[in-house]
Scaffold this motif. Sequence first.
Motif, PDB file in Angstrom:
ATOM      1  N   GLY A   1      -3.338  -6.932  11.970  1.00 43.35           N
ATOM      2  CA  GLY A   1      -2.314  -6.212  11.212  1.00 43.35           C
ATOM      3  C   GLY A   1      -1.302  -7.106  10.519  1.00 43.35           C
ATOM      4  O   GLY A   1      -0.383  -6.630   9.870  1.00 43.35           O
ATOM      5  N   SER A   2      -1.478  -8.416  10.625  1.00 42.23           N
ATOM      6  CA  SER A   2      -0.485  -9.325  10.046  1.00 42.23           C
ATOM      7  C   SER A   2      -0.698  -9.558   8.550  1.00 42.23           C
ATOM      8  O   SER A   2       0.125 -10.189   7.896  1.00 42.23           O
ATOM      9  CB  SER A   2      -0.495 -10.663  10.797  1.00 42.23           C
ATOM     10  OG  SER A   2      -1.764 -11.270  10.732  1.00 42.23           O
ATOM     11  N   GLY A   3      -1.837  -9.073   8.016  1.00 38.94           N
ATOM     12  CA  GLY A   3      -2.066  -9.173   6.573  1.00 38.94           C
ATOM     13  C   GLY A   3      -3.143 -10.172   6.171  1.00 38.94           C
ATOM     14  O   GLY A   3      -3.348 -10.412   4.979  1.00 38.94           O
ATOM     15  N   LYS A   4      -3.858 -10.713   7.132  1.00 38.31           N
ATOM     16  CA  LYS A   4      -4.883 -11.737   6.843  1.00 38.31           C
ATOM     17  C   LYS A   4      -5.986 -11.198   5.930  1.00 38.31           C
ATOM     18  O   LYS A   4      -6.337 -11.836   4.935  1.00 38.31           O
ATOM     19  CB  LYS A   4      -5.536 -12.234   8.146  1.00 38.31           C
ATOM     20  CG  LYS A   4      -4.576 -12.777   9.176  1.00 38.31           C
ATOM     21  CD  LYS A   4      -5.316 -13.376  10.349  1.00 38.31           C
ATOM     22  CE  LYS A   4      -6.152 -12.380  11.153  1.00 38.31           C
ATOM     23  NZ  LYS A   4      -5.343 -11.337  11.810  1.00 38.31           N
ATOM     24  N   SER A   5      -6.533 -10.028   6.287  1.00 36.88           N
ATOM     25  CA  SER A   5      -7.649  -9.490   5.489  1.00 36.88           C
ATOM     26  C   SER A   5      -7.196  -9.075   4.102  1.00 36.88           C
ATOM     27  O   SER A   5      -7.931  -9.229   3.127  1.00 36.88           O
ATOM     28  CB  SER A   5      -8.283  -8.290   6.196  1.00 36.88           C
ATOM     29  OG  SER A   5      -8.696  -8.672   7.473  1.00 36.88           O
ATOM     30  N   THR A   6      -5.998  -8.545   4.016  1.00 39.08           N
ATOM     31  CA  THR A   6      -5.453  -8.167   2.710  1.00 39.08           C
ATOM     32  C   THR A   6      -5.366  -9.403   1.815  1.00 39.08           C
ATOM     33  O   THR A   6      -5.792  -9.389   0.653  1.00 39.08           O
ATOM     34  CB  THR A   6      -4.056  -7.528   2.888  1.00 39.08           C
ATOM     35  OG1 THR A   6      -4.185  -6.373   3.713  1.00 39.08           O
ATOM     36  CG2 THR A   6      -3.459  -7.147   1.553  1.00 39.08           C
TER      37      THR A   6
ATOM     38  N   ALA B   1       2.039  -5.025   3.169  1.00 42.11           N
ATOM     39  CA  ALA B   1       1.010  -5.749   3.928  1.00 42.11           C
ATOM     40  C   ALA B   1       1.145  -7.262   3.767  1.00 42.11           C
ATOM     41  O   ALA B   1       0.965  -8.011   4.713  1.00 42.11           O
ATOM     42  CB  ALA B   1      -0.377  -5.288   3.501  1.00 42.11           C
TER      43      ALA B   1
ATOM     44  N   TYR C   1       0.870  -1.184   0.000  1.00 37.95           N
ATOM     45  CA  TYR C   1       0.000   0.000   0.000  1.00 37.95           C
ATOM     46  C   TYR C   1       0.903   1.229   0.000  1.00 37.95           C
ATOM     47  O   TYR C   1       1.776   1.356   0.852  1.00 37.95           O
ATOM     48  CB  TYR C   1      -0.875   0.047   1.254  1.00 37.95           C
ATOM     49  CG  TYR C   1      -1.929  -1.033   1.306  1.00 37.95           C
ATOM     50  CD1 TYR C   1      -3.039  -0.993   0.463  1.00 37.95           C
ATOM     51  CD2 TYR C   1      -1.835  -2.082   2.216  1.00 37.95           C
ATOM     52  CE1 TYR C   1      -4.017  -1.976   0.525  1.00 37.95           C
ATOM     53  CE2 TYR C   1      -2.808  -3.067   2.282  1.00 37.95           C
ATOM     54  CZ  TYR C   1      -3.893  -3.009   1.438  1.00 37.95           C
ATOM     55  OH  TYR C   1      -4.854  -3.980   1.500  1.00 37.95           O
TER      56      TYR C   1
END
Length: 274
Positions: A49-54, A28, A13
């Motif tokens: 914040g570890s990038g799961k949703s991304t 991310a 990002y």
Amino acid sequence: MTVLQARNIVRDYHLAGSLFKPARTVHAVKGVSLSVTKGKTLAIVGESGSGKSTLARIVTMIDAPTSGELEIDGEKVDITRGGLSKEMRRKVQMVFQNPYGSLNPRQKIGDVLAEPLLINTDKPASERRDLAMKMLLKVGLEEKHFNRYPHMFSGGQRQRIAIARALMLNPSLLVLDEPVSALDLSVQAQILNLLADLQDEFGLTYVFISHDLSVVRYIADEVLVMYLGEAVEYGSRDAVFSAPTHDYTKMLFAATPRADVESIRARLARKKAA
Ligand code: ADP
């Protein structure tokens, strides 16, 4: 058969700067590869914040990766050129943590379920209605619920509705983002059982995102642990749980009470009996 294959997925990002802050890039997701076989569940775990949703947005084709390759049912996905077919979109459906936000408050449940068929198929109204009713019963709701509105349902029932809607187009892959995190423990167990039953009956394939290790232990065949955008652990549930190799995973496991869904359920049953 491999339903989902992701190779070296990267998502950066770029954040614009301001007078006081220089522009910067957030990495991310930093090159994650994974694959999921038909009928299986891959759980993605990691702290906020570890990038799961991304990663979930990329797998569901809502967002494009900065680089890397994605294949669904062996077919390459490219959303950047706008060349994504309706058929490809249909293949991956998503269930979110809070289904209420995605349910139209003025739409009856029967219509909520029939809508994907209206948009994506040319089935006549009577057939759409029949299929919606069948799915309603499949997820443990009743005929009388067909003409009710979302606000008339409990959290657990709304999640059943969201799952039913996601299944209306017979998707190859269901991505579930913290689907039970907002529910009471006893209701969590019911929804997890429903997901397991549906998987058995229809051979469904799940990517299940969760921060809750007891839930992951219950539902997952394979586990991928994310930490700061990287997959620091990836393997069968038993391998990851019995011998975590990465320091972060060891810490994560050490910080989690060993109670799992089964033991919580047993405790509730004992309480009830007493
Ligand atoms: P998780 O789902 O594990 O909580 P996310 O995928 O939401 O993690 O976030 C991973 C990282 O990417 C975080 O540092 C987050 O701040 C950043 N991020 C996520 N979405 C955006 C965005 N739209 N714009 C800028 N940064 C983002």
